[in-house]
Design a protein around this motif. Structure first.
Motif, PDB file in Angstrom:
ATOM      1  N   PRO A 637     152.056  78.793  93.411  1.00 55.47           N
ATOM      2  CA  PRO A 637     150.998  79.521  92.687  1.00 55.47           C
ATOM      3  C   PRO A 637     151.073  81.020  92.977  1.00 55.47           C
ATOM      4  O   PRO A 637     151.415  81.450  94.083  1.00 55.47           O
ATOM      5  CB  PRO A 637     149.706  78.916  93.255  1.00 55.47           C
ATOM      6  CG  PRO A 637     150.104  77.583  93.801  1.00 55.47           C
ATOM      7  CD  PRO A 637     151.505  77.743  94.288  1.00 55.47           C
ATOM      8  N   LEU A 638     150.743  81.829  91.971  1.00 57.12           N
ATOM      9  CA  LEU A 638     150.802  83.284  92.131  1.00 57.12           C
ATOM     10  C   LEU A 638     149.894  83.769  93.257  1.00 57.12           C
ATOM     11  O   LEU A 638     150.225  84.713  93.982  1.00 57.12           O
ATOM     12  CB  LEU A 638     150.416  83.959  90.815  1.00 57.12           C
ATOM     13  CG  LEU A 638     151.453  83.884  89.688  1.00 57.12           C
ATOM     14  CD1 LEU A 638     150.875  84.498  88.409  1.00 57.12           C
ATOM     15  CD2 LEU A 638     152.721  84.623  90.103  1.00 57.12           C
ATOM     16  N   ALA A 639     148.753  83.119  93.407  1.00 57.40           N
ATOM     17  CA  ALA A 639     147.816  83.525  94.456  1.00 57.40           C
ATOM     18  C   ALA A 639     148.447  83.373  95.841  1.00 57.40           C
ATOM     19  O   ALA A 639     148.274  84.223  96.725  1.00 57.40           O
ATOM     20  CB  ALA A 639     146.534  82.700  94.361  1.00 57.40           C
ATOM     21  N   LEU A 645     152.721  88.315 100.150  1.00 62.05           N
ATOM     22  CA  LEU A 645     153.127  89.715 100.007  1.00 62.05           C
ATOM     23  C   LEU A 645     152.149  90.646 100.725  1.00 62.05           C
ATOM     24  O   LEU A 645     152.549  91.600 101.409  1.00 62.05           O
ATOM     25  CB  LEU A 645     153.214  90.088  98.527  1.00 62.05           C
ATOM     26  CG  LEU A 645     154.387  89.486  97.751  1.00 62.05           C
ATOM     27  CD1 LEU A 645     154.254  89.790  96.258  1.00 62.05           C
ATOM     28  CD2 LEU A 645     155.711  90.030  98.276  1.00 62.05           C
ATOM     29  N   GLU A 646     150.863  90.376 100.575  1.00 59.31           N
ATOM     30  CA  GLU A 646     149.867  91.205 101.242  1.00 59.31           C
ATOM     31  C   GLU A 646     150.004  91.114 102.753  1.00 59.31           C
ATOM     32  O   GLU A 646     149.878  92.113 103.470  1.00 59.31           O
ATOM     33  CB  GLU A 646     148.464  90.778 100.799  1.00 59.31           C
ATOM     34  CG  GLU A 646     148.151  91.154  99.341  1.00 59.31           C
ATOM     35  CD  GLU A 646     146.774  90.670  98.923  1.00 59.31           C
ATOM     36  OE1 GLU A 646     146.037  90.149  99.801  1.00 59.31           O
ATOM     37  OE2 GLU A 646     146.437  90.797  97.734  1.00 59.31           O
ATOM     38  N   ALA A 647     150.275  89.905 103.236  1.00 57.26           N
ATOM     39  CA  ALA A 647     150.444  89.741 104.684  1.00 57.26           C
ATOM     40  C   ALA A 647     151.662  90.511 105.174  1.00 57.26           C
ATOM     41  O   ALA A 647     151.634  91.149 106.242  1.00 57.26           O
ATOM     42  CB  ALA A 647     150.586  88.254 105.019  1.00 57.26           C
ATOM     43  N   SER A 648     152.757  90.480 104.391  1.00 62.89           N
ATOM     44  CA  SER A 648     153.971  91.212 104.777  1.00 62.89           C
ATOM     45  C   SER A 648     153.725  92.718 104.770  1.00 62.89           C
ATOM     46  O   SER A 648     154.156  93.429 105.684  1.00 62.89           O
ATOM     47  CB  SER A 648     155.122  90.860 103.819  1.00 62.89           C
ATOM     48  OG  SER A 648     155.440  89.498 103.894  1.00 62.89           O
TER      49      SER A 648
END
Length: 661
Positions: A637-639, A645-648
């Motif tokens: 899922p995109l979420a 990505l946000e965590a990275s």
């Protein structure tokens, strides 16, 4: 077995210095064979001495020894490793006497150049400790079975090739893969194999150390201890041949049936066929050395092994596939024939388009109903490769329910991870896994063997489900023509036109009018060239309009001298039309109707000006195994992806803040 192998190979540590790692096997392997022969002879040594003393003739000695001991070989030497060591000053001479005392059947030591190795060890002061080491190894039949001896040989070969950075997997096959192959090949003959006094022949054209034949013999004797099995082998590598022959010799097999030579170049069992044929040929190895003989046999036609087709010279595995088919026993009056099993990589399933050698080979096998089943194995099963591998089961006398059918079994999800890898081999097929695969084969349906989704998956197809027509679709050539500076550069770059003196200057004076009809353009241009006394040959005229033309969908169609549209090679397309498309009959004689219906439905609505070039239609065969067992895995899922990505990004910013601080 691994402990015994490690102990035997540890003797190689004594060779460090005078010998290079790639030479260790030339010492360890023949000493192991010698010690095994000694262990086999030990209980019969007195009877052998008595029998040998009764005759001077080798033939009579052989007969007397077999009658007295049951062994198919003998030695005239009184030495053992232990007694040879009792005179250490003459140990080399004693060992040479021991080795040379064996009967002619035991010719294996010459393939290791063992006598030279003995003298080399002696000169390096290594002969005594190496001989002592092997004298301590118990390789008697009470301690190590024939099957265990086969495993030992293969472990030693792996160690040897590992030490010399060579490909051990080219010379032998893991036992778990062999057992599965043998079980599948014997599966249709199980009841007959249990009959009293049954006799069967098994052949391996790329025998390596004889592992497949050993497992086949074990399997048959498990079914019927009183069964007779005749083993036949050909092997190209001298060291592997020597081990295979030693193994057969010890088992009491007819060692005349073990032969040294290149199977592709020369079939040393020409004219003979067998009940079972098994093989694990090397993957991707070229057949340049045998090319002359192979091509001659291909041209010979129906009498040759390779008549159906030839693969590329870079890969000879499909030649072994054809060879195996040729060696299966023909179907007799009772409907009994031969079965075969071969280990191949994925390329023989699909390499080569319609009309190519590989496609023709597949077509021959499928049209003659010779492919019974194909099993996809887990990756990382073999010592020298982690790629996908497949077992092909061949049969020229299928059971009624299997006729004109091919069973595909996907066993890629099975296999047990090994505690310690051996080269590229990290996975093995357990006894339970092997049973599940054989059960799936026996069921002959599309259900997992035990209802487990992780088990082997089976699908059954008609042989013609793998056939297709390769159809060439043409579109008309439409060009506009104009003499411009850019197109004149094409004229100057054309080899046929560069030799025409003054052509570019004459063309420059023609004008830059745009033409949409080739005949009109060439007519006016021809008049212009003629007025300036520039003559062109027919090939040069063609090169000229090709240089000055550009594709233009609004232009008139270019036609030939008979008014037929010329094809545009740049727009040429190939369509694959499977046999039986849209419920049409799966038959060669349905070609026209099926292809035309496909063209009308799938091509013409999109390109109305296209047509079929029937002269280029070819029949092809491929077995798209992976496609038939493809499982769609939906993307994440995109979420979830955004969160990762946000965590990275957050981690990267934290690191940057630390650096800035």
């Amino acid at each position: 077995m691994s402990q015994l192998s490690s102990f035997v190979w540890s003797i190689a540590d004594l060779l460090r210095g005078p010998f290079k790692p790639h030479q260790y096997g030339t010492v360890v392997l023949p000493f192991t064979i010698l010690r095994r022969l000694e262990g086999v002879m030990a209980p019969h040594r007195e009877a052998m001495v008595t029998a040998v003393a009764k005759a001077d003739d080798a033939t009579m000695r052989r007969a007397l020894v077999r009658r007295a001991t049951g062994l198919p070989f003998y030695t005239t030497s009184s030495y053992t490793l232990a007694t040879a060591l009792e005179d250490p000053d003459n140990l080399a001479a004693n060992l040479v006497d021991y080795v040379n005392g064996f009967s002619a059947e035991v010719d294996v030591f010459k393939h290791f150049d063992f006598e030279a190795r003995i003298h080399q060890l002696d000169a390096a002061d290594r002969l005594i400790p190496v001989t002592q080491g092997f004298a301590r190894v118990d390789l008697s039949t009470d301690h190590v079975s024939n099957a265990g001896m086969g495993d030992l040989f293969e472990h030693l070969i792996f160690k040897d090739f590992e030490a010399s950075n060579a490909e051990a997997g080219d010379f032998y096959t893991p036992r778990d893969a062999i057992r599965l192959l043998v079980d599948l090949v014997f599966a249709e003959d199980t009841s007959a194999l249990a009959a009293p006094g049954i006799t069967r022949s098994v052949y391996d054209p790329a025998a390596g150390t004889g592992g497949m034949l050993s497992v086949a013999e074990e399997h048959l004797h498990e079914l019927n201890p009183k069964a007779n099995l005749a083993l036949f082998a050909q092997e190209i590598n001298p060291a592997s041949y020597a081990i295979a022959k030693s193994d057969m010799l010890i088992k009491g097999q007819n060692i005349e049936n073990v032969r040294l030579g290149d199977t592709l170049a020369e079939d040393l069992f020409d004219g003979e066929t067998f009940d079972f044929a098994l093989s694990n040929p090397p993957y991707g190895v070229d057949w340049k050395a045998a090319e002359k003989a192979v091509r001659a046999e291909h041209v010979r036609g129906t009498g040759g092994r390779f008549a159906p087709g030839l693969p590329s010279v870079g890969d000879g595995s499909m030649l072994f596939l054809l060879h195996l088919v040729a060696k299966m026993r023909p179907v007799d009056a009772r409907g009994n024939g031969g079965r075969g099993g071969i280990v191949l990589n994925g390329s023989p399933l699909f390499n080569g388009g319609a009309g190519s050698g590989p496609s023709e080979i597949r077509g021959h096998l499928l049209e003659h109903d010779l492919v019974d089943a194909i099993v996809a194995l887990p990756n990382d099963m073999f010592y020298n490769t982690g790629i996908a591998t497949y077992l092909w089961i061949l049969d020229n006398s299928k059971q009624p329910e299997r006729r004109r059918k091919v069973q595909l079994i996907d066993a890629t999800k099975l296999g047990t991870k090994m505690r310690k890898s051996l080269g590229s081999k990290r996975v093995e097929i357990s006894t339970a896994d092997r049973g599940r695969i054989v059960q799936a084969y026996d069921r002959f349906d599309g259900v997992a063997a035990d209802g487990d989704a992780s088990g082997p998956r089976s699908k059954v197809f008609d042989t013609l489900d793998f056939a297709y027509w390769s159809v060439t679709v043409e579109r008309p050539l439409r060009l506009n023509f104009q003499v411009t500076p850019e197109r004149l550069e094409n004229v100057m770059a054309s080899k046929p036109l560069s030799k025409v003196e003054g052509l570019v200057g004459v063309l420059s004076a023609f004008g830059d009018e745009l033409y949409l009809n080739r005949d009109e353009f060439m007519g006016r241009l021809g008049t212009h060239l003629g007025a300036h006394r520039v003559g062109l040959t027919t090939p040069q005229r063609k090169a000229l309009w090709q240089a000055l033309g550009e594709r233009d969908e609004t232009a008139d169609t270019c036609t030939d001298s008979k008014g037929r549209p010329e094809p545009d090679t740049g727009l040429r397309d190939t369509e694959i039309v499977p046999f039986g498309w849209s419920d049409h009959p799966k038959a060669d004689d349905a070609e026209r109707d099926t292809i035309q219906a496909y063209f009308d439905a799938e091509v013409a609505p999109h390109v109305p000006d296209a047509w079929i070039d029937w002269t280029k239609t070819r029949v092809g065969y491929e077995i798209p195994f992976t496609r038939h067992f493809y499982e769609y895995v939906p993307p994440r899922p995109l979420a979830e992806i955004d969160a990762d990505l946000e965590a990275s990004v957050s981690r990267i910013l934290d690191l940057l803040r630390e650096v800035e601080a």
